[in-house]
Design a protein around this motif. Structure first.
Motif, PDB file in Angstrom:
ATOM      1  N   HIS A  41     -11.015  -4.549  11.171  1.00  0.00           N
ATOM      2  CA  HIS A  41     -10.865  -3.533  10.129  1.00  0.00           C
ATOM      3  C   HIS A  41     -10.747  -2.129  10.730  1.00  0.00           C
ATOM      4  O   HIS A  41     -10.070  -1.263  10.175  1.00  0.00           O
ATOM      5  CB  HIS A  41     -12.071  -3.575   9.170  1.00  0.00           C
ATOM      6  CG  HIS A  41     -11.846  -4.437   7.966  1.00  0.00           C
ATOM      7  ND1 HIS A  41     -12.217  -5.763   7.926  1.00  0.00           N
ATOM      8  CD2 HIS A  41     -11.293  -4.166   6.760  1.00  0.00           C
ATOM      9  CE1 HIS A  41     -11.910  -6.269   6.739  1.00  0.00           C
ATOM     10  NE2 HIS A  41     -11.337  -5.330   6.024  1.00  0.00           N
ATOM     11  N   HIS A  45      -8.262   1.111   9.723  1.00  0.00           N
ATOM     12  CA  HIS A  45      -8.782   2.440   9.375  1.00  0.00           C
ATOM     13  C   HIS A  45      -8.231   3.505  10.320  1.00  0.00           C
ATOM     14  O   HIS A  45      -7.894   4.612   9.886  1.00  0.00           O
ATOM     15  CB  HIS A  45     -10.305   2.442   9.446  1.00  0.00           C
ATOM     16  CG  HIS A  45     -10.978   1.598   8.409  1.00  0.00           C
ATOM     17  ND1 HIS A  45     -10.637   1.620   7.072  1.00  0.00           N
ATOM     18  CD2 HIS A  45     -11.982   0.688   8.520  1.00  0.00           C
ATOM     19  CE1 HIS A  45     -11.399   0.769   6.402  1.00  0.00           C
ATOM     20  NE2 HIS A  45     -12.218   0.181   7.260  1.00  0.00           N
ATOM     21  N   TYR A 329      -2.817  -6.727   7.615  1.00  0.00           N
ATOM     22  CA  TYR A 329      -3.720  -5.670   7.150  1.00  0.00           C
ATOM     23  C   TYR A 329      -3.941  -5.773   5.642  1.00  0.00           C
ATOM     24  O   TYR A 329      -5.077  -5.652   5.154  1.00  0.00           O
ATOM     25  CB  TYR A 329      -3.146  -4.293   7.482  1.00  0.00           C
ATOM     26  CG  TYR A 329      -3.295  -3.846   8.919  1.00  0.00           C
ATOM     27  CD1 TYR A 329      -4.027  -4.577   9.850  1.00  0.00           C
ATOM     28  CD2 TYR A 329      -2.683  -2.676   9.351  1.00  0.00           C
ATOM     29  CE1 TYR A 329      -4.158  -4.149  11.164  1.00  0.00           C
ATOM     30  CE2 TYR A 329      -2.806  -2.233  10.661  1.00  0.00           C
ATOM     31  CZ  TYR A 329      -3.539  -2.975  11.561  1.00  0.00           C
ATOM     32  OH  TYR A 329      -3.658  -2.540  12.864  1.00  0.00           O
ATOM     33  N   LEU A 333      -7.530  -6.651   3.688  1.00  0.00           N
ATOM     34  CA  LEU A 333      -8.159  -5.854   2.639  1.00  0.00           C
ATOM     35  C   LEU A 333      -8.561  -6.698   1.441  1.00  0.00           C
ATOM     36  O   LEU A 333      -9.500  -6.360   0.719  1.00  0.00           O
ATOM     37  CB  LEU A 333      -7.205  -4.735   2.187  1.00  0.00           C
ATOM     38  CG  LEU A 333      -6.976  -3.603   3.183  1.00  0.00           C
ATOM     39  CD1 LEU A 333      -5.856  -2.689   2.707  1.00  0.00           C
ATOM     40  CD2 LEU A 333      -8.269  -2.807   3.404  1.00  0.00           C
TER      41      LEU A 333
END
Length: 350
Positions: A41, A45, A329, A333
């Protein structure tokens, strides 16, 4: 030397193929041909500058495994052909109290991240594992003793594995201890596997009843649906330690009340919005504690890797070519992966 990589030139742009420069190995350097790189993650970010401070071009990736392809003249611990890994750090000051204790992750002068950290190398910041090769000081390179066939599934141990191992070791999870793992995702699934192998009685917490069987298969002795008040109440005041891996803002009180006197809940996820303030009375009247933990030092990470090799522990992964990273990605999420994406770096030449 020029190396093929995959990264972003801005936070609002998709990742794309690019050529980057790596330094030639210095006296204490190890050059690694990267076979696989896990997807964290933190990659997302940073690429999207959601934490701010991202330097571009950004090449993420800090769950790196591969093989040594060259070593500097002063390198003593590694040889060409060795299976090795690189985690979240590639440098630290090496002289502060934390570094002296083997806790480089708490370096008082700031450790150097595997990507987005300051460096003298072009372009002035570190570039990570979504690339063909990397050059790293031997003091931040790790030996991998798993079989070659498990190499891809070892990659997430370099972040998800050590992030859960470090607090479990620090708070002495093991036989006779009742340990809770909150969340069954990239971090949580490793927490369950490790706590089980360490000999603790492991209780997994999930918001979804549909994950009971999955949690049991990972090694949980019991599974609690945290939205079920009766199931939660049945465990009140019974845990020595709870490892909370959830990175979304949520009610901490529901778990604090499950701790014994002198029990600790450790948080390893950073939510985008703060958690609601906990009931301080629950802490005071039970001498309970809320703590945090950050990855692990190099010696501790090697200890974790060796333990995992001995017990046959790897991450549950889904392999992808690097060209699918933006889709990965988006799926990440939505928690649409069991439980960690890993990039096949051979796809960089595809």
């Amino acid at each position: 030397m020029t190396t093929k990589a995959y990264g972003a030139h801005a936070g609002d742009q998709p990742l794309q193929a690019m050529d980057i420069q790596r330094r030639a190995p210095g006296a204490s350097d190890v050059q690694i041909d990267i076979a696989f790189c896990g997807v964290c993650h933190s990659d997302l970010h940073t690429v999207r500058s959601e934490w701010g401070g991202t330097k571009y071009p950004c090449v993420p990736g800090h769950e790196i495994v591969g093989h040594v392809s060259a070593v500097g003249d002063g390198v003593t611990r590694f040889n060409v052909g060795d299976r090795v890994g690189v985690g979240c750090m590639v440098g630290s000051c090496r002289h502060c109290d934390a570094c002296g204790e083997g806790l480089e992750q708490y370096c008082e002068n700031g450790f150097v991240g595997t990507y987005n950290g300051a460096t003298d190398d072009v372009p002035g910041h570190t570039l990570g594992g979504y690339s063909q090769r990397i050059v790293v000081d031997e003091n931040f390179v790790l030996q991998i003793r798993h079989p070659e066939a498990q190499l891809a599934a070892v990659a997430p141990l370099l972040c998800a594995g050590i992030t859960t191992w470090s607090p479990l070791r620090h708070w002495q999870a093991g036989p006779g201890k009742k340990v809770g793992i909150v969340g069954i995702g990239g971090l949580g699934h490793m927490g369950i596997k490790l706590a089980h192998a360490m000999g603790a009685h492991v209780v997994a917490f999930t918001t979804s009843a549909g994950k009971r069987d999955d949690a049991k298969a990972l090694g949980a002795d019991e599974v609690v649906v945290s939205r079920n008040a009766e199931e939660m109440q049945a465990h009140a005041g019974s845990f020595d330690f709870i490892l909370n891996t959830v990175a979304a803002s949520h009610d901490l009180d529901a778990f604090i009340r499950l701790l014994k006197r002198d029990g600790t809940m450790c948080l390893v996820g950073v939510p985008a919005q703060p958690h609601p303030s906990p009931n301080i009375g629950q802490l005071i009247f039970g001498r309970r504690a809320i703590a945090g933990s950050l990855i692990g030092g190099i010696a501790e990470t090697q200890e974790m890797l060796d333990f995992c090799a001995e017990h046959g522990i790897v991450s549950d992964i889904e392999m992808i070519p690097v060209q699918q990273i933006d889709d990965a990605y988006e799926r990440m999420l939505k928690s649409d992966v069991k439980y960690r994406f890993v990039i096949d770096n051979a796809s960089l030449t595809g």
